[in-house]
Design an enzyme around this catalytic site. Structure first.
Site, PDB file in Angstrom:
ATOM      1  N   TRP A   1       6.949  -6.146  -9.607  1.00  0.00           N
ATOM      2  CA  TRP A   1       6.745  -6.602 -11.046  1.00  0.00           C
ATOM      3  C   TRP A   1       7.598  -5.357 -12.041  1.00  0.00           C
ATOM      4  O   TRP A   1       7.183  -4.336 -11.651  1.00  0.00           O
ATOM      5  CB  TRP A   1       5.233  -6.313 -11.796  1.00  0.00           C
ATOM      6  CG  TRP A   1       4.944  -6.707 -13.130  1.00  0.00           C
ATOM      7  CD1 TRP A   1       5.455  -7.695 -13.776  1.00  0.00           C
ATOM      8  CD2 TRP A   1       3.908  -6.121 -13.732  1.00  0.00           C
ATOM      9  NE1 TRP A   1       4.921  -7.757 -15.052  1.00  0.00           N
ATOM     10  CE2 TRP A   1       4.137  -6.451 -15.147  1.00  0.00           C
ATOM     11  CE3 TRP A   1       3.261  -4.957 -13.680  1.00  0.00           C
ATOM     12  CZ2 TRP A   1       3.196  -6.045 -16.029  1.00  0.00           C
ATOM     13  CZ3 TRP A   1       2.371  -4.453 -14.576  1.00  0.00           C
ATOM     14  CH2 TRP A   1       2.598  -5.145 -15.823  1.00  0.00           C
TER      15      TRP A   1
ATOM     16  N   LYS B   1      -4.821 -13.324 -16.742  1.00  0.00           N
ATOM     17  CA  LYS B   1      -4.478 -14.897 -15.954  1.00  0.00           C
ATOM     18  C   LYS B   1      -5.340 -15.686 -15.639  1.00  0.00           C
ATOM     19  O   LYS B   1      -5.736 -16.585 -16.151  1.00  0.00           O
ATOM     20  CB  LYS B   1      -3.512 -14.496 -14.798  1.00  0.00           C
ATOM     21  CG  LYS B   1      -2.719 -13.450 -14.889  1.00  0.00           C
ATOM     22  CD  LYS B   1      -1.306 -13.649 -15.689  1.00  0.00           C
ATOM     23  CE  LYS B   1      -0.556 -12.330 -15.798  1.00  0.00           C
ATOM     24  NZ  LYS B   1       0.829 -12.615 -16.442  1.00  0.00           N
TER      25      LYS B   1
ATOM     26  N   ASP C   1      -3.393  -3.464  -7.367  1.00  0.00           N
ATOM     27  CA  ASP C   1      -3.053  -3.812  -8.670  1.00  0.00           C
ATOM     28  C   ASP C   1      -3.498  -5.502  -8.492  1.00  0.00           C
ATOM     29  O   ASP C   1      -2.642  -6.315  -7.477  1.00  0.00           O
ATOM     30  CB  ASP C   1      -1.441  -3.947  -9.124  1.00  0.00           C
ATOM     31  CG  ASP C   1      -1.284  -4.199 -10.495  1.00  0.00           C
ATOM     32  OD1 ASP C   1      -2.467  -4.730 -11.208  1.00  0.00           O
ATOM     33  OD2 ASP C   1      -0.218  -4.438 -10.924  1.00  0.00           O
TER      34      ASP C   1
HETATM   35  N1  PLP Z   1       0.482  -6.324 -12.548  1.00  0.00           N
HETATM   36  C1  PLP Z   1       0.957  -7.283 -12.169  1.00  0.00           C
HETATM   37  C2  PLP Z   1       1.527  -7.356 -10.669  1.00  0.00           C
HETATM   38  C3  PLP Z   1       1.192  -8.470 -12.935  1.00  0.00           C
HETATM   39  O1  PLP Z   1       2.208  -9.335 -12.653  1.00  0.00           O
HETATM   40  C4  PLP Z   1       0.893  -8.094 -14.275  1.00  0.00           C
HETATM   41  C5  PLP Z   1       1.222  -9.307 -15.391  1.00  0.00           C
HETATM   42  O2  PLP Z   1       2.318 -10.132 -15.054  1.00  0.00           O
HETATM   43  C6  PLP Z   1       0.147  -7.300 -14.583  1.00  0.00           C
HETATM   44  C7  PLP Z   1      -0.289  -6.221 -13.742  1.00  0.00           C
HETATM   45  C8  PLP Z   1      -0.257  -7.044 -16.016  1.00  0.00           C
HETATM   46  O3  PLP Z   1      -0.658  -7.814 -16.934  1.00  0.00           O
HETATM   47  P1  PLP Z   1      -1.755  -7.520 -18.143  1.00  0.00           P
HETATM   48  O4  PLP Z   1      -1.446  -6.321 -18.686  1.00  0.00           O
HETATM   49  O5  PLP Z   1      -1.259  -8.670 -19.214  1.00  0.00           O
HETATM   50  O6  PLP Z   1      -3.052  -7.704 -17.622  1.00  0.00           O
END
Ligand code: PLP
Length: 399
Positions: free
Chosen positions: A131, A248, A212
């Protein structure tokens, strides 16, 4: 002469920049397959029924005071149980330092800052690819980053041997950023057997696993199963750290609800670590949001609502799995002779299609279909009514 005359324009974020271009396109059948946000089969954003019910229950019953710097205790406890297991002895004995944070991103950011302050000289190893924001987060925290092999282009699957080799070759005690499930952007996860092997190798090297977990429930449709990597590591005696996001799986994207946790030797150590996470959070944003935490803890703390949530997560995961099957079928029926099995082998919100940046550009300019230039398709934006057009366009640009 302006004070800010020398400030250069920043490059666009590779994911958010796509949405900007999409919004500027007036075509009636444009498709946004860039951002990882779930859509129903009509392409509409979804608020889960369990969330609506939780909102009803909390409406009018709470004041709007600040949460403490470490957030809602009740939410954090529920969140830990979801990840480590309902009957986890580590959750029960208080040896996990944990604070509510600003969704997955904020949780990673707190962890990176903690690493900079208290793990000097420890590099973070990040999968290739990952990511894109992982790189930004650890850069801004001032931590040294390195990478390790993860994805094999030739099979569009896991480079297990390369991954293990890189883990073995890293200096003892290094930190590895692992995606707990539904790896972003590849949709490629190790099997349970492979996680066991990875855990063994990492244990032998005294490496530190930071998971994560942004998609618990979104990979297999089963929140318990999607936590298997963490549970394998814990069973093997690792003291892991973890970022959780409820963006999500509960559809709480804009509420910014998540938890960062660090397993410690005992409760006393956990208290010290948690006190430092609070110091970091205090200066960054003082305290996390309350409304989403109340929604999440209401759902997780009520057996019937939690069961309803599990069903609804499964419904979202199943719809995505169905779209993978349909996309592959449509591609094969379109006359494409390229291999598309990876579309159904991969898991979670994304399909790492194998399309090149140039092919992605053509999808945008010729077909009004938007995705990141690494060929990542957000399957959440694919529906029964647009999958045919997507497959035809993908065939057209990959001929
Ligand atoms: N980590 C990964 C691998 C992700 O794909 C995402 C979102 O796309 C996130 C963390 C963090 O998302 P959020 O800050 O919206 O919870």
């Amino acid at each position: 002469m302006s004070r800010f005359g020398d400030v250069p324009e920043a490059p666009k974020d590779p994911i958010l920049g796509i949405s900007e271009m999409f919004n500027a396109d007036a075509h009636a059948e444009k498709m946004n397959l860039g951002v990882g946000a779930y859509r129903d089969d009509n392409g509409k954003p979804v608020v889960l029924n369990c969330v609506r019910e939780a909102e009803k229950r909390i409406a009018g019953n709470f004041n709007m005071e600040y949460l403490p710097t470490n957030g809602s205790k009740d939410f954090v406890q529920q969140s830990l149980k979801l990840a480590f297991g309902e009957n986890s002895a580590h959750v029960a004995d208080g040896s996990i330092a944990a604070v509510q944070s600003l969704s997955g991103t904020g949780s990673c950011r707190l962890m990176a800052e903690f690493q900079r302050r208290f793990m000097p000289g420890c590099k973070v190893y990040i999968t290739v690819p990952t990511w894109s924001n992982h790189h930004n987060i650890w850069r801004d925290a001032g931590c040294e980053q390195d990478t390790f092999r993860y994805y094999k282009e030739s099979t569009r699957g896991l480079d297990f041997e390369g991954m293990v080799e890189d883990i073995q070759n890293a200096p003892d005690g290094s930190m590895f950023l692992l995606h707990a499930c539904a790896h972003n952007p590849t949709g490629v996860d190790p099997s349970a057997e492979q996680w066991r092997e990875i855990s063994k190798v990492m244990k032998a090297k005294n490496h530190f696993a930071f998971f994560d977990m942004a998609y618990q429930g979104f990979a297999s449709g089963d929140c318990e199963r999607d936590a298997q990597a963490i549970r394998i590591f814990v069973e093997d005696g690792h003291k892991v750290a973890l970022a959780q996001s409820f963006a999500k799986n509960m559809g709480l994207y804009g509420q910014r609800i998540g938890t960062v946790s660090v397993m410690c030797k005992d409760k006393e150590e956990a208290n010290r670590v948690e006190s430092q996470l609070k110091v970091i959070a205090r200066a960054m944003y003082s305290n996390p949001p309350m409304h989403g935490a109340l929604i999440a803890s209401t759902i997780l703390g009520d057996a019937a609502l939690k069961a309803q949530w599990y069903e609804e997560v499964k419904g979202m995961a199943d719809r995505i799995i169905k779209m993978r099957t349909l996309l592959r079928k449509n591609l094969e029926e379109s006359g494409s002779t390229l291999p598309w099995q990876h579309v159904t082998d991969q898991i979670g919100m994304f399909c790492f299609s194998g399309m090149t940046g140039e092919q992605v550009d053509k999808l945008r300019t010729d077909h009004h279909i938007y995705m990141t230039r690494n060929g990542r398709i957000s399957m959440a934006g694919v529906t029964s009514s647009n999958v045919g057009r997507l497959a035809a366009a993908m065939h057209e640009v990959t001929k």
